[in-house]
Design an enzyme around this catalytic site. Structure first.
Site, mmCIF file in Angstrom:
data_model
loop_
_atom_site.group_PDB
_atom_site.id
_atom_site.type_symbol
_atom_site.label_atom_id
_atom_site.label_comp_id
_atom_site.label_asym_id
_atom_site.label_seq_id
_atom_site.Cartn_x
_atom_site.Cartn_y
_atom_site.Cartn_z
ATOM 1 N N LYS A 122 19.275 -5.862 44.823
ATOM 2 C CA LYS A 122 18.795 -5.591 43.457
ATOM 3 C C LYS A 122 19.039 -4.141 43.080
ATOM 4 O O LYS A 122 19.419 -3.840 41.946
ATOM 5 C CB LYS A 122 17.301 -5.920 43.341
ATOM 6 C CG LYS A 122 17.032 -7.408 43.129
ATOM 7 C CD LYS A 122 17.080 -7.764 41.657
ATOM 8 C CE LYS A 122 17.335 -9.234 41.387
ATOM 9 N NZ LYS A 122 16.339 -10.132 41.894
ATOM 10 N N LYS B 78 20.197 -17.750 39.231
ATOM 11 C CA LYS B 78 20.129 -17.457 37.798
ATOM 12 C C LYS B 78 20.925 -16.207 37.444
ATOM 13 O O LYS B 78 21.686 -16.200 36.479
ATOM 14 C CB LYS B 78 18.660 -17.250 37.394
ATOM 15 C CG LYS B 78 17.957 -18.549 37.099
ATOM 16 C CD LYS B 78 16.443 -18.385 37.137
ATOM 17 C CE LYS B 78 15.850 -19.411 38.070
ATOM 18 N NZ LYS B 78 14.450 -19.188 38.394
ATOM 19 N N LYS C 247 25.937 -18.564 46.627
ATOM 20 C CA LYS C 247 24.596 -19.035 46.259
ATOM 21 C C LYS C 247 24.486 -19.353 44.773
ATOM 22 O O LYS C 247 24.933 -18.569 43.938
ATOM 23 C CB LYS C 247 23.592 -17.926 46.626
ATOM 24 C CG LYS C 247 22.155 -18.333 46.467
ATOM 25 C CD LYS C 247 21.228 -17.151 46.614
ATOM 26 C CE LYS C 247 19.947 -17.419 45.839
ATOM 27 N NZ LYS C 247 19.142 -16.240 45.636
HETATM 28 P P1 TYM Z 1 13.092 -17.621 43.540
HETATM 29 O O1 TYM Z 1 12.558 -17.848 42.194
HETATM 30 O O2 TYM Z 1 14.235 -16.698 43.688
HETATM 31 O O3 TYM Z 1 13.496 -18.957 44.229
HETATM 32 C C1 TYM Z 1 12.549 -19.991 44.363
HETATM 33 C C2 TYM Z 1 12.871 -20.868 45.556
HETATM 34 O O4 TYM Z 1 14.152 -21.481 45.378
HETATM 35 C C3 TYM Z 1 14.948 -21.213 46.517
HETATM 36 N N1 TYM Z 1 16.349 -21.053 46.101
HETATM 37 C C4 TYM Z 1 17.365 -21.648 46.720
HETATM 38 N N2 TYM Z 1 17.408 -22.477 47.768
HETATM 39 C C5 TYM Z 1 18.618 -22.946 48.138
HETATM 40 N N3 TYM Z 1 19.782 -22.623 47.503
HETATM 41 C C6 TYM Z 1 19.777 -21.785 46.450
HETATM 42 N N4 TYM Z 1 20.904 -21.497 45.824
HETATM 43 C C7 TYM Z 1 18.528 -21.252 46.002
HETATM 44 N N5 TYM Z 1 18.169 -20.435 44.995
HETATM 45 C C8 TYM Z 1 16.824 -20.312 45.070
HETATM 46 C C9 TYM Z 1 14.410 -19.915 47.111
HETATM 47 O O5 TYM Z 1 14.706 -19.816 48.476
HETATM 48 C C10 TYM Z 1 12.935 -20.070 46.864
HETATM 49 O O6 TYM Z 1 12.321 -20.822 47.902
HETATM 50 N N6 TYM Z 1 10.258 -14.642 46.223
HETATM 51 C C11 TYM Z 1 10.364 -16.029 45.845
HETATM 52 C C12 TYM Z 1 9.192 -16.475 45.000
HETATM 53 C C13 TYM Z 1 7.899 -16.251 45.672
HETATM 54 C C14 TYM Z 1 7.396 -16.930 46.816
HETATM 55 C C15 TYM Z 1 6.140 -16.353 47.098
HETATM 56 C C16 TYM Z 1 7.892 -17.965 47.602
HETATM 57 C C17 TYM Z 1 6.974 -15.318 45.322
HETATM 58 N N7 TYM Z 1 5.925 -15.396 46.176
HETATM 59 C C18 TYM Z 1 5.364 -16.793 48.165
HETATM 60 C C19 TYM Z 1 7.103 -18.406 48.657
HETATM 61 C C20 TYM Z 1 5.858 -17.827 48.932
HETATM 62 C C21 TYM Z 1 11.669 -16.181 45.101
HETATM 63 O O7 TYM Z 1 12.468 -15.304 45.087
HETATM 64 O O8 TYM Z 1 11.851 -17.243 44.444
#
Ligand code: TYM
Length: 329
Positions: free
Chosen positions: A111, A197, A194
């Site tokens: 980031k 968004k 990957k």
């Molecule tokens: P975020 O919003 O980036 O992603 C949410 C979940 O989707 C999964 N994910 C994927 N899995 C497989 N292939 C992909 N291309 C892909 N893109 C996204 C992510 O691994 C994630 O599980 N930090 C977290 C949000 C969060 C969280 C937490 C998760 C905040 N607090 C506590 C678990 C526990 C996140 O970046 O989500």
């Protein structure tokens, strides 16, 4: 009974990566665990979203959670910013989180490279906020995609460190949920590693059939195999990876054989892939339309979710304050 916690950031509509990497496991786990699933709206602030899109983004993730089958009768479904105890725990954990480990986090480095004009403290302490989300309910398991495993490892370190420092066995060391298969990473349609968004290479659950067809048609391919049984280049392997989650094993095998015998026609592969993605996501779109027409469903779900989450979170904060030496006058 195991406690399960997970969340997804509210940065817009959910895509196939969110669904197959995380949400599908949320739904599986809610059947026989104590589950907390939230919408990480605080985490979305690291990129300074326009205030006018914050609410619609939270609303669309909430709608999609429910449309995919998260059940407010089985899980606590809530919005992160509805539970102030999370922020208090975040502050406490930050006192035991060190600059060295935070700057080394892959997501931070990523980031910081992508938004050099906005390397804020929230970005740096993203993993401690995530640890607070998880530890506030003293979770055993956390269903996440592959890209989140480092954050989970840091959560375990923060939990261990807290226990060691205060000489207690208070926090558990939460594990990634593993249904027996490898943690999954859904690739992008542009040949990248990957689907994400910010990468702009997503198929969204809310995309209609025509949009899905158009996106798959445009997916990056090469000129085709020239030697029998040759390894697939990344862009083709990516299409097969998506096919493995949306299509039947027979379909995957059929195209695999076509690849191996150099008879593959990417037009056919893409047509089949698009049809299978549409079929896999159509029931979700129907549910989204239903919920959009009955918005009271959302209010009911998060009102109950907030109540359950705060009940659990306030118990943790009370005990943590006790352990750390805070006393009432
Ligand atoms: P975020 O919003 O980036 O992603 C949410 C979940 O989707 C999964 N994910 C994927 N899995 C497989 N292939 C992909 N291309 C892909 N893109 C996204 C992510 O691994 C994630 O599980 N930090 C977290 C949000 C969060 C969280 C937490 C998760 C905040 N607090 C506590 C678990 C526990 C996140 O970046 O989500």
């Amino acid at each position: 009974m195991n406690t399960v916690v997970s969340g997804i950031r509210s940065t817009g509509n959910l895509h196939l990566g969110n669904y197959y990497g995380a949400l599908k496991n949320f739904i599986r786990m809610q059947e026989n665990n104590r589950c907390f699933f939230f919408i990480a709206d605080y985490h979305s602030l690291t990129t300074h979203p326009d205030p006018t899109i914050l609410y619609p983004n939270v609303k669309s993730v909430l709608t999609e959670y429910l449309a995919c089958g998260l059940d407010p009768e089985k899980s606590a479904i809530y919005i992160q910013s509805d539970v102030p105890e999370v922020v208090e725990l975040y502050l406490m954990l930050n006192m035991h989180a060190y600059l060295g480990e935070l700057t080394k986090t892959v997501s931070f480095k990523d980031k910081a490279r992508k938004q050099p004009e906005n390397v804020n403290a929230g970005l740096l302490t993203y993993p401690t906020l995530m640890a607070a989300d998880i530890l506030i309910h003293n979770a055993d398991q956390v269903p996440v995609g592959k890209d989140q495993l480092q954050h989970l490892e840091m959560t375990r370190n923060f939990a261990k460190r807290f226990n060691n420092f205060y000489k207690v066995e208070y926090f558990k060391e939460p594990m990634a949920y593993n249904d027996g298969t490898e943690p999954i990473k859904i690739p992008g349609l542009d040949g990248s590693g990957k689907m994400g968004k910010s990468e702009g290479n997503c198929i969204y659950l809310a995309d209609d059939a025509k949009t899905i067809e158009k996106k798959v048609k445009k997916a990056l391919t090469d000129q085709g195999p020239t030697e029998m049984n040759s390894p697939k280049p990344d862009c083709i392997e990516n299409l097969f990876t998506i096919m493995k989650v949306v299509s039947t094993p027979d379909t995957v095998q059929y195209f695999d054989e076509k690849w191996n015998t150099c008879e593959i026609r990417y037009g056919d592969l893409k047509k089949q892939l698009a049809a299978d993605i549409i079929a896999a996501t159509e029931p979700i779109r129907e549910q989204i339309a239903y919920i959009d027409a009955h918005p009271e469903i959302l209010h009911k779900a998060v009102t109950r979710g907030k109540e359950l989450a705060r009940e659990s979170a306030s118990k943790t904060i009370k005990e943590v304050r006790e352990i750390m030496g805070f006393r009432n006058f």
